[in-house]
Design an enzyme around this catalytic site. Structure first.
Site, short mmCIF file in Angstrom:
data_model
loop_
_atom_site.label_atom_id
_atom_site.label_comp_id
_atom_site.label_asym_id
_atom_site.label_seq_id
_atom_site.Cartn_x
_atom_site.Cartn_y
_atom_site.Cartn_z
N GLU A 71 1.27 -1.18 0.12
CA GLU A 71 0.06 0.27 -0.34
C GLU A 71 0.44 0.80 0.35
OE1 GLU A 71 -2.57 2.07 -1.11
OE2 GLU A 71 -3.42 2.04 0.70
N ASP A 72 0.37 2.16 -0.44
CA ASP A 72 1.31 4.01 -0.29
C ASP A 72 1.01 4.16 0.44
OD1 ASP A 72 -1.58 4.20 0.16
OD2 ASP A 72 -1.02 5.45 -1.94
N ASP B 195 -3.46 6.11 6.77
CA ASP B 195 -3.60 7.66 7.13
C ASP B 195 -4.83 6.80 8.28
OD1 ASP B 195 -4.14 10.35 7.22
OD2 ASP B 195 -6.07 10.05 6.29
N PHE C 74 -1.10 16.92 3.71
CA PHE C 74 -0.92 15.44 2.79
C PHE C 74 0.06 15.85 1.82
CE2 PHE C 74 -3.66 13.85 -0.86
CZ PHE C 74 -4.57 13.63 -0.65
N ARG D 238 0.40 11.65 -9.55
CA ARG D 238 0.82 10.61 -9.36
C ARG D 238 2.79 10.05 -9.71
NH1 ARG D 238 -3.12 7.21 -7.81
NH2 ARG D 238 -4.95 8.01 -8.09
#
Ligand code: IMP
Ligand code: MG
Length: 180
Positions: A98-99, A102, A151, A164
């Site tokens: 997973e990137d 959060d 963010f 991206r």
């Protein structure tokens, strides 16, 4: 070239070095068998591509699609499955890739979903972890970087589908003051 949309938090060289370390750690742990990497679409695609090469072992590759964000910067808490695996993971050693974590809701949902399919083992490798944002406890086996509550975009991570393709991980400045 587009202008960087904010300040560089993690530069491409640091990312590359850390991804290599993660790959080596995974290779040591899984030397005996071929694990299957399950990348989480779409944000993890760039990380996954580098990780596969850093592991340098025969690995299976598959993807799950989940969506919990529009162009907002906070998880809605509602996770929707947008694409499913193309192979069975029963009896396999699975590593979710997973990137970013959060609140933890997305990965917690995925872990539960994949666990019902009876893999032999289920691990989680995440590039970025915003630990201070966690609302749901999730065990993380491999972490690239712990980052502050900001963010970020780039290296696969997007904001409303943008950025991206940036090679560095960048804090998106334009969001200053935007409520989540
Ligand atoms: P969680 O469910 O709250 O843990 O949110 C995880 C998902 O939200 C990730 O898979 C990302 O798609 C997205 N996300 C969370 N923080 C960021 C960020 O800083 N930049 C880009 N996407 C993010
Ligand atoms: Mg994601």
């Amino acid at each position: 070239m587009q202008n960087p949309p904010g300040r560089v938090l993690i530069a491409r060289d640091e990312i590359a070095a850390r991804v290599n370390e993660l790959g080596e750690a995974i290779r040591r742990e899984y030397a005996a068998g071929a694990p299957i990497l399950v990348g989480v679409l779409k944000g993890a695609v760039v990380f996954m591509a580098d990780l596969i090469r850093a592991i340098a072992l025969p690995v299976g590759v598959d993807f799950m699609g989940v969506s919990s964000y529009g162009s907002n910067t906070r998880s809605s808490g509602v996770v929707r499955l947008t694409a499913d695996l193309s192979v069975s993971i029963e009896g396999r050693d699975v590593i979710i890739v997973e990137d970013i974590i959060d609140s933890g809701r997305t990965i917690s949902y995925l872990r539960r979903n994949l666990a019902t399919r009876h893999p032999r083992s289920l691990a989680l490798c995440v590039l970025l972890d915003k630990v201070t944002r966690r609302e749901v406890e999730v065990p993380v086996d491999y972490v690239g970087f712990v980052i502050p509550d900001e963010f970020v975009v780039g290296y696969g991570l997007d904001h409303g589908g943008h950025h991206r393709g940036l090679r560095d991980i960048v804090v998106l400045d334009a969001l200053q003051g935007q409520a989540g």
